[in-house]
Design an enzyme around this catalytic site. Structure first.
Site, PDB file in Angstrom:
ATOM      1  N   ASP A 106      -6.280   5.226 -12.255  1.00  0.00           N
ATOM      2  CA  ASP A 106      -7.198   6.361 -12.280  1.00  0.00           C
ATOM      3  C   ASP A 106      -7.728   6.649 -10.877  1.00  0.00           C
ATOM      4  O   ASP A 106      -7.805   5.749 -10.035  1.00  0.00           O
ATOM      5  CB  ASP A 106      -8.359   6.072 -13.237  1.00  0.00           C
ATOM      6  CG  ASP A 106      -7.899   5.972 -14.689  1.00  0.00           C
ATOM      7  OD1 ASP A 106      -6.867   6.579 -15.019  1.00  0.00           O
ATOM      8  OD2 ASP A 106      -8.562   5.293 -15.483  1.00  0.00           O
ATOM      9  N   ASP A 135       3.115   5.435 -10.219  1.00  0.00           N
ATOM     10  CA  ASP A 135       2.418   4.992 -11.419  1.00  0.00           C
ATOM     11  C   ASP A 135       1.076   4.440 -10.973  1.00  0.00           C
ATOM     12  O   ASP A 135       0.840   3.243 -10.984  1.00  0.00           O
ATOM     13  CB  ASP A 135       3.235   3.945 -12.161  1.00  0.00           C
ATOM     14  CG  ASP A 135       2.584   3.552 -13.487  1.00  0.00           C
ATOM     15  OD1 ASP A 135       1.687   4.280 -13.951  1.00  0.00           O
ATOM     16  OD2 ASP A 135       2.970   2.512 -14.048  1.00  0.00           O
ATOM     17  N   ASP A 167       0.870  -1.176   0.000  1.00  0.00           N
ATOM     18  CA  ASP A 167       0.000   0.000   0.000  1.00  0.00           C
ATOM     19  C   ASP A 167       0.906   1.225   0.000  1.00  0.00           C
ATOM     20  O   ASP A 167       1.528   1.549   1.014  1.00  0.00           O
ATOM     21  CB  ASP A 167      -0.893  -0.036   1.237  1.00  0.00           C
ATOM     22  CG  ASP A 167      -1.803   1.166   1.364  1.00  0.00           C
ATOM     23  OD1 ASP A 167      -1.525   2.226   0.755  1.00  0.00           O
ATOM     24  OD2 ASP A 167      -2.803   1.059   2.086  1.00  0.00           O
ATOM     25  N   PRO A 182      -9.798   2.665  -4.276  1.00  0.00           N
ATOM     26  CA  PRO A 182      -8.620   2.753  -3.405  1.00  0.00           C
ATOM     27  C   PRO A 182      -7.533   3.695  -3.940  1.00  0.00           C
ATOM     28  O   PRO A 182      -6.732   4.210  -3.183  1.00  0.00           O
ATOM     29  CB  PRO A 182      -8.087   1.324  -3.351  1.00  0.00           C
ATOM     30  CG  PRO A 182      -9.067   0.463  -4.023  1.00  0.00           C
ATOM     31  CD  PRO A 182     -10.040   1.326  -4.764  1.00  0.00           C
TER      32      PRO A 182
END
Length: 175
Positions: free
Chosen positions: A49, A46, A27, A53
């Protein structure tokens, strides 16, 4: 994705085992929140969209944590949506970065990726050092020598400079 890239895109994934690369599947929001101050030279985001999350990857708090984690001469680079594809997110992310890093330390650049929606895609480069600039600080001879030595297929000093030369409609969007 990484294993599929190693298998099917070896020329694009050949550096994934480089000793300097610390590739983590984690995460990213939590990771930078807990990372020590000034612990990175380079951070590459990177993200996908800004939905579900991944919405946190477009938040000011995330970029404040990144700013804290970067060394004085550190760099952040990230994909920032396409100016035609998701103009609202493209503009809002650029403004968010300017709020965190300062207006003169955020630089939009464009790349053309045929498999991305509309082909034209936005990226941002941000840094803490007000003396640094991605074009005026560019050592063209070194960039071209590196490109030749590594047999790069696309990158050169000219391509680098051109990426930061924004069309009028993008400049207008970002003002």
């Amino acid at each position: 994705v990484v294993e599929a890239s190693r298998l099917h895109l070896p020329s694009l994934s050949c550096q994934l085992s480089h000793a300097k690369l610390d590739l983590r599947f984690d995460d990213g929001i939590a990771y930078v929140k807990n990372a020590p101050d000034a612990s990175f030279d380079l951070i590459i985001v990177d993200g996908s969209d800004p939905e579900g999350p991944a919405e946190g990857l477009f938040s000011e708090s995330f970029y404040r944590d990144i700013h804290r984690c970067l060394r004085t001469d550190g760099l952040l680079t990230l994909q920032s949506e396409g100016p035609h594809f998701n103009a609202k997110a493209f503009v809002e992310l650029h403004q968010c970065l300017q709020n965190v890093f300062g207006g003169n330390q955020v630089h939009c650049y464009l790349g053309f990726i045929p498999t991305y929606p509309t082909g034209m895609w936005g990226f941002n480069l941000a840094h803490k050092n007000p003396a640094m600039h991605p074009v005026s600080s560019l050592n063209s001879a070194a960039a071209d020598a590196f490109s030749e030595k590594e047999d790069l297929k696309y990158y050169s000093a000219d391509v680098h400079r051109a990426a930061f030369t924004l069309p009028p409609f993008v400049k207008k969007m970002l003002k």
